[in-house]
Design a protein around this motif. Sequence first.
Motif, PDB file in Angstrom:
ATOM      1  N   THR A 291       0.873  -1.173   0.000  1.00  0.00           N
ATOM      2  CA  THR A 291       0.000   0.000   0.000  1.00  0.00           C
ATOM      3  C   THR A 291       0.906   1.218   0.000  1.00  0.00           C
TER       4      THR A 291
ATOM      5  N   GLU B 108       1.186   5.422  -0.288  1.00  0.00           N
ATOM      6  CA  GLU B 108       0.418   6.653  -0.127  1.00  0.00           C
ATOM      7  C   GLU B 108       1.262   7.860  -0.503  1.00  0.00           C
TER       8      GLU B 108
ATOM      9  N   THR C 291      -3.106  12.480   3.165  1.00  0.00           N
ATOM     10  CA  THR C 291      -3.024  11.504   2.075  1.00  0.00           C
ATOM     11  C   THR C 291      -3.872  11.990   0.901  1.00  0.00           C
TER      12      THR C 291
ATOM     13  N   ARG D 100      -3.745   6.994  -2.832  1.00  0.00           N
ATOM     14  CA  ARG D 100      -3.366   5.686  -2.268  1.00  0.00           C
ATOM     15  C   ARG D 100      -3.400   4.665  -3.399  1.00  0.00           C
TER      16      ARG D 100
ATOM     17  N   LYS E  38       3.191   2.102   3.147  1.00  0.00           N
ATOM     18  CA  LYS E  38       2.545   2.080   4.463  1.00  0.00           C
ATOM     19  C   LYS E  38       2.158   0.672   4.912  1.00  0.00           C
TER      20      LYS E  38
ATOM     21  N   ARG F 264      -1.706   2.886   7.228  1.00  0.00           N
ATOM     22  CA  ARG F 264      -2.360   3.878   6.396  1.00  0.00           C
ATOM     23  C   ARG F 264      -2.682   5.155   7.184  1.00  0.00           C
TER      24      ARG F 264
ATOM     25  N   GLU G  31      -5.493   7.465   7.114  1.00  0.00           N
ATOM     26  CA  GLU G  31      -6.826   7.501   6.529  1.00  0.00           C
ATOM     27  C   GLU G  31      -7.263   8.923   6.182  1.00  0.00           C
TER      28      GLU G  31
ATOM     29  N   LEU H 134     -10.893  10.709   0.225  1.00  0.00           N
ATOM     30  CA  LEU H 134     -10.428   9.891  -0.899  1.00  0.00           C
ATOM     31  C   LEU H 134     -11.607   9.179  -1.552  1.00  0.00           C
TER      32      LEU H 134
END
Length: 344
Positions: free
Chosen positions: A57, A59, A99, A102, A318, A334, A336, A340
């Motif tokens: 993952t 970001e 973020t 992602r 991440k 992450r 959050e 997004l």
Amino acid sequence: MAEIRNLADVKKIELDPNRQIHSASEQEILDGYTTDIYFVRTVDILDSMGIADKTVTAEIFPRKPGIFAGIQEAFNVLKNKDLEIWALPEGESFEGKETVMRIIGSYREICIYETILLGILASSCGWATAARECREACKDKSFIVFGSRHVHPSVAPVMERAAFIGGANGVSNILAAKLLGIEPSGTLPHASFLIAGDTVSVAQAYDNTMPENHKRIVLIDTFKDEAEEALRVAKALGGNLYGIRLDTPSERGGVTAELVKEVRARLDMEGYKDVKIFVSGGLYPDKIKLLSEAGADSFGIGSYISGASAIDMTMDLKEIEGKPIAKRGRIPGRVENPKLIRLK
């Protein structure tokens, strides 16, 4: 031409010896030709260890606040990959460390595009953010971006498109306008008046040449006193004149609030209260506010937007195989962001 997958592919690249433009083509960008070499080297090394396809993952976050732009290009770079993609909507504001994008999938599919994605977003967000600052200074008055002459032509449409996302009402760059689905905007350059030798004769030819629904805005600082020339043009074109443009050079003091006030007053006194005043030339937010208060109706803004610094973007891993991870100084897992939206 083929997508770069390893160092051997880089060795095979041969450029046309007759190439005339140094900027990357669309296909070269999509194939990874503009990435940093160390990402390609990373794939080879991880391949030798049998771990290049681990699911990660990744970001992307900015270093300071701004306006988000460039995601359509960034998405297009990745859309044919087997990846899950999330991002802020274009035009959305963001804070530092928030973020903004992602990406989830095989590291092999992401690695080579990190440089490209960060560059697209950093530049576009910088231009969009500068345009938003101008939008706030203009309030409900319109402005057109005139910045193409200040940047390499390969990125000029990207810059003006980002400025539109940031708040510009129009763009002068033809390709940028077509990408946005609008028509390009603009008046006439000083050259047209210099060649003809008279402002009014060009204004009359302009009036006769353009379609009826075109807004005729005439530049009036080439030869004579701006207030005098504004009145000459207004009398010659009558009700067909939409506005006059002030672009007085710095050698003559530039466009000042006092000049705008005088031109406005003299036009009003002669019964031309409907004629708008369009100003351009080295504008920036504080000056826009002053000229707006003085009576300017619309603005042409170039270098403040085109010269805006990119907003540094960083991509962090991440998660690896679903497990939170981070380098020293960063918090694993992450970050959050409810803003997004899933793109793929």
